[in-house]
Design a protein around this motif. Structure first.
Motif, PDB file in Angstrom:
ATOM      1  N   TYR A   1       6.292  51.367  -2.595  1.00 17.58           N
ATOM      2  CA  TYR A   1       6.976  50.293  -1.867  1.00 17.58           C
ATOM      3  C   TYR A   1       7.820  50.809  -0.699  1.00 17.58           C
ATOM      4  N   ASP A   2       8.230  52.095  -0.703  1.00 13.05           N
ATOM      5  CA  ASP A   2       9.003  52.607   0.444  1.00 13.05           C
ATOM      6  C   ASP A   2       8.155  52.435   1.699  1.00 13.05           C
ATOM      7  N   ALA A   3       8.807  52.172   2.828  1.00 10.35           N
ATOM      8  CA  ALA A   3       8.046  52.002   4.074  1.00 10.35           C
ATOM      9  C   ALA A   3       7.173  53.231   4.332  1.00 10.35           C
TER      10      ALA A   3
ATOM     11  N   PRO B   1      -1.520  61.810 -16.428  1.00  9.73           N
ATOM     12  CA  PRO B   1      -1.667  60.351 -16.558  1.00  9.73           C
ATOM     13  C   PRO B   1      -2.915  59.834 -15.845  1.00  9.73           C
ATOM     14  N   GLU B   2      -3.284  60.502 -14.748  1.00 16.46           N
ATOM     15  CA  GLU B   2      -4.450  60.044 -13.984  1.00 16.46           C
ATOM     16  C   GLU B   2      -5.741  60.196 -14.787  1.00 16.46           C
ATOM     17  N   GLU B   3      -5.810  61.245 -15.643  1.00 22.75           N
ATOM     18  CA  GLU B   3      -7.041  61.457 -16.409  1.00 22.75           C
ATOM     19  C   GLU B   3      -7.246  60.306 -17.399  1.00 22.75           C
TER      20      GLU B   3
ATOM     21  N   ASP C   1      -7.226  56.534  -9.310  1.00 21.85           N
ATOM     22  CA  ASP C   1      -6.843  56.794 -10.703  1.00 21.85           C
ATOM     23  C   ASP C   1      -5.375  56.524 -10.991  1.00 21.85           C
ATOM     24  N   VAL C   2      -4.762  55.650 -10.212  1.00 20.35           N
ATOM     25  CA  VAL C   2      -3.322  55.414 -10.409  1.00 20.35           C
ATOM     26  C   VAL C   2      -3.107  54.292 -11.424  1.00 20.35           C
ATOM     27  N   ASN C   3      -1.858  54.046 -11.776  1.00 18.64           N
ATOM     28  CA  ASN C   3      -1.600  53.022 -12.790  1.00 18.64           C
ATOM     29  C   ASN C   3      -2.106  51.652 -12.352  1.00 18.64           C
TER      30      ASN C   3
HETATM   31  C1  UD1 Z   1       1.402  58.073  -8.225  1.00 18.73           C
HETATM   32  C2  UD1 Z   1       0.103  58.288  -9.005  1.00 18.73           C
HETATM   33  C3  UD1 Z   1      -0.478  59.645  -8.654  1.00 18.73           C
HETATM   34  C4  UD1 Z   1      -0.630  59.820  -7.160  1.00 18.73           C
HETATM   35  C5  UD1 Z   1       0.723  59.564  -6.494  1.00 18.73           C
HETATM   36  C6  UD1 Z   1       0.682  59.700  -5.004  1.00 18.73           C
HETATM   37  C7  UD1 Z   1       0.068  57.237 -11.231  1.00 18.73           C
HETATM   38  C8  UD1 Z   1       0.078  57.519 -12.670  1.00 18.73           C
HETATM   39  N1  UD1 Z   1       0.349  58.303 -10.439  1.00 18.73           N
HETATM   40  O1  UD1 Z   1       2.326  59.060  -8.647  1.00 18.73           O
HETATM   41  O2  UD1 Z   1      -1.768  59.761  -9.248  1.00 18.73           O
HETATM   42  O3  UD1 Z   1      -1.077  61.118  -6.864  1.00 18.73           O
HETATM   43  O4  UD1 Z   1       1.124  58.228  -6.839  1.00 18.73           O
HETATM   44  O5  UD1 Z   1       1.969  59.525  -4.476  1.00 18.73           O
HETATM   45  O6  UD1 Z   1      -0.201  56.141 -10.826  1.00 18.73           O
HETATM   46  N2  UD1 Z   1       9.094  56.278  -5.644  1.00 18.73           N
HETATM   47  C9  UD1 Z   1       9.849  55.910  -4.561  1.00 18.73           C
HETATM   48  N3  UD1 Z   1       9.263  55.112  -3.609  1.00 18.73           N
HETATM   49  C10 UD1 Z   1       7.992  54.673  -3.709  1.00 18.73           C
HETATM   50  C11 UD1 Z   1       7.238  55.047  -4.828  1.00 18.73           C
HETATM   51  C12 UD1 Z   1       7.795  55.850  -5.781  1.00 18.73           C
HETATM   52  O7  UD1 Z   1      10.998  56.298  -4.422  1.00 18.73           O
HETATM   53  O8  UD1 Z   1       7.516  53.956  -2.806  1.00 18.73           O
HETATM   54  C13 UD1 Z   1       9.694  57.184  -6.642  1.00 18.73           C
HETATM   55  C14 UD1 Z   1      10.311  56.453  -7.802  1.00 18.73           C
HETATM   56  O9  UD1 Z   1      11.435  57.145  -8.210  1.00 18.73           O
HETATM   57  C15 UD1 Z   1       9.240  56.552  -8.865  1.00 18.73           C
HETATM   58  C16 UD1 Z   1       8.629  57.907  -8.578  1.00 18.73           C
HETATM   59  O10 UD1 Z   1       8.688  58.035  -7.155  1.00 18.73           O
HETATM   60  O11 UD1 Z   1       9.755  56.454 -10.148  1.00 18.73           O
HETATM   61  C17 UD1 Z   1       7.213  58.053  -9.027  1.00 18.73           C
HETATM   62  O12 UD1 Z   1       6.407  56.986  -8.502  1.00 18.73           O
HETATM   63  P1  UD1 Z   1       5.087  56.504  -9.313  1.00 18.73           P
HETATM   64  O13 UD1 Z   1       4.351  55.494  -8.539  1.00 18.73           O
HETATM   65  O14 UD1 Z   1       5.461  56.179 -10.699  1.00 18.73           O
HETATM   66  O15 UD1 Z   1       4.233  57.817  -9.424  1.00 18.73           O
HETATM   67  P2  UD1 Z   1       3.864  58.910  -8.325  1.00 18.73           P
HETATM   68  O16 UD1 Z   1       4.489  60.200  -8.717  1.00 18.73           O
HETATM   69  O17 UD1 Z   1       4.083  58.431  -6.928  1.00 18.73           O
END
Ligand code: UD1
Length: 365
Positions: free
Chosen positions: A39-41, A128-130, A95-97
């Motif tokens: 969601y971050d820009a 988690p992706e697997e 492969d994301v959530n």
């Molecule tokens: C997710 C994917 C991963 C992919 C990665 C690319 C899953 C399981 N993982 O991991 O496969 O390689 O995206 O980036 O779906 N956050 C922000 N701003 C954002 C998004 C996330 O600050 O816009 C922070 C939050 O603290 C959040 C953490 O990043 O809790 C992790 O974000 P999340 O989407 O849960 O997983 P990623 O590590 O980004």
């Protein structure tokens, strides 16, 4: 047809498919659903702009949470959308959530799912992706693969051959389409690396950045490598938080390692495409460096993309600092090879093949 885009690595896969469907208005009526996982820009809007995608038709606004909560929230928000829109197909990528959450909603509602980038396997179920890959593939109706090893993985899991279609790598469609326009980016100049060798680093896997000792070891190796050439490090938000939590900021600041905010698609493409060396734990970057012939050291113990090692420039180096240092020295002693061999069907035309296969399936539905 609903196309699901949830997290950063989804956007460059959805964009060419959406564009191709828009070019065939008599056959497709695509709508983009953004789950809001990212969601971050800098992690989302910048990619829509750079890739020329319109604002999502539907935004679920889910955001970050634990895996269970995030997946459940996406499912709860997506189910009424499917009931309202009544799509013929839902297309999920990667492969994301968001991928598994939306596929699961459709499977329960009897709506057909196409999975782009199906069949990749790291054989590491702690990732988690697997889990997302295995589950999504097992409930999808159409499995669109990037490489033939993925077809084999699926067949070994008992998936009938008629559900599998080898279409190539749609992320490479985006790369090829934007390589030229990315030349307008001033990122190399802004980071003072436009006339010299440099390395690019990305790091965000929980197994690398959530464990203090593993992360500290990787930083030790990077600090040494940075004595040979500057390293530019666009930092994922979760990694930034861990650097602060573990107090690594000072050690990094003392080295020739430049931390920058996450970059948009074009700036990042411009940056890594000029790099002498890439170090990463990302999946997509292993593929992008293969196509461009840039040496890539993957800081993981396994990869779901073995073709990038067999045909491409990727080397798995794990997280042992000495091994990373040695591999970097080896890579820097060879020239980059822009005319390197590319895997079959990583040719910039995968979106067209995906649409063709979908049409074929429509007619037999
Ligand atoms: C997710 C994917 C991963 C992919 C990665 C690319 C899953 C399981 N993982 O991991 O496969 O390689 O995206 O980036 O779906 N956050 C922000 N701003 C954002 C998004 C996330 O600050 O816009 C922070 C939050 O603290 C959040 C953490 O990043 O809790 C992790 O974000 P999340 O989407 O849960 O997983 P990623 O590590 O980004």
């Amino acid at each position: 047809m609903l196309l699901i885009a949830g997290a950063r690595p989804n956007f460059m896969k959805v964009a060419p498919i959406y564009a191709e469907m828009k070019r065939r208005p008599c056959e497709f009526a695509p709508k983009i659903v953004h789950t809001g996982q990212h969601y971050d820009a800098s992690m989302s809007d910048a990619f829509f702009d750079d890739l020329g995608m319109p604002k999502p038709d539907i935004h679920l606004g889910v955001g970050s949470a634990s895996h269970a909560v995030q997946t459940a929230k996406i499912m709860t928000a997506f189910e009424p959308v499917v009931l309202e829109e009544k799509p013929d197909w839902v297309l999920v990528v990667g492969d994301v959530n968001s991928t598994i959450a939306c596929a699961l909603v459709c499977a329960k509602l009897g709506v057909r799912v196409a999975h782009v980038e199906a069949g990749l396997r790291s054989r590491d179920r702690s990732m988690p992706e697997e889990i997302n890959r295995i589950l999504t593939d097992s409930i999808s109706d159409l499995l669109l693969t990037t490489s033939q090893d993925a077809d084999e993985n699926l067949k070994q899991e008992g998936i009938p051959a008629e559900k599998i279609s080898f279409v190539g790598n749609v992320m490479i469609d985006s790369l090829m389409e934007h390589l030229k326009v990315a030349e307008c980016s001033t990122v190399r100049k802004d980071l003072a690396v436009d006339d010299r060798d440099y390395a690019v680093l990305t790091l965000h896997r929980p197994s690398n950045v959530d464990d203090k000792d593993v992360f500290a070891g990787i930083i030790d190796a990077l600090v040494d490598i940075a004595e040979r050439l500057p390293i530019i490090f666009p930092v994922h938000p979760r990694t930034r938080a861990k650097i602060d939590e573990f107090g690594f900021g000072e050690r990094i600041a003392g080295a020739n390692l430049t931390l920058v905010e996450p970059l948009g698609y074009l700036d990042f493409l411009r940056l890594y495409s000029g790099a002498r060396l890439v170090l990463t734990d990302s999946g997509g970057l292993q593929e992008e460096t293969t196509v461009l012939g840039i040496p890539c050291l993957t800081l993981r113990h396994n990869t779901e993309r073995p073709i990038t090692i067999e045909i491409g420039t990727n080397v798995l180096v794990g997280t042992d600092p000495e091994r990373i240092r040695r591999a970097a020295n080896d890579a820097l002693s060879c020239e980059n090879n822009a005319s390197a061999k590319k895997p079959p069907l990583w040719d910039g035309h995968a979106a067209g093949r995906i649409c063709d296969v979908l049409l074929e399936k429509f007619s037999f539905a």
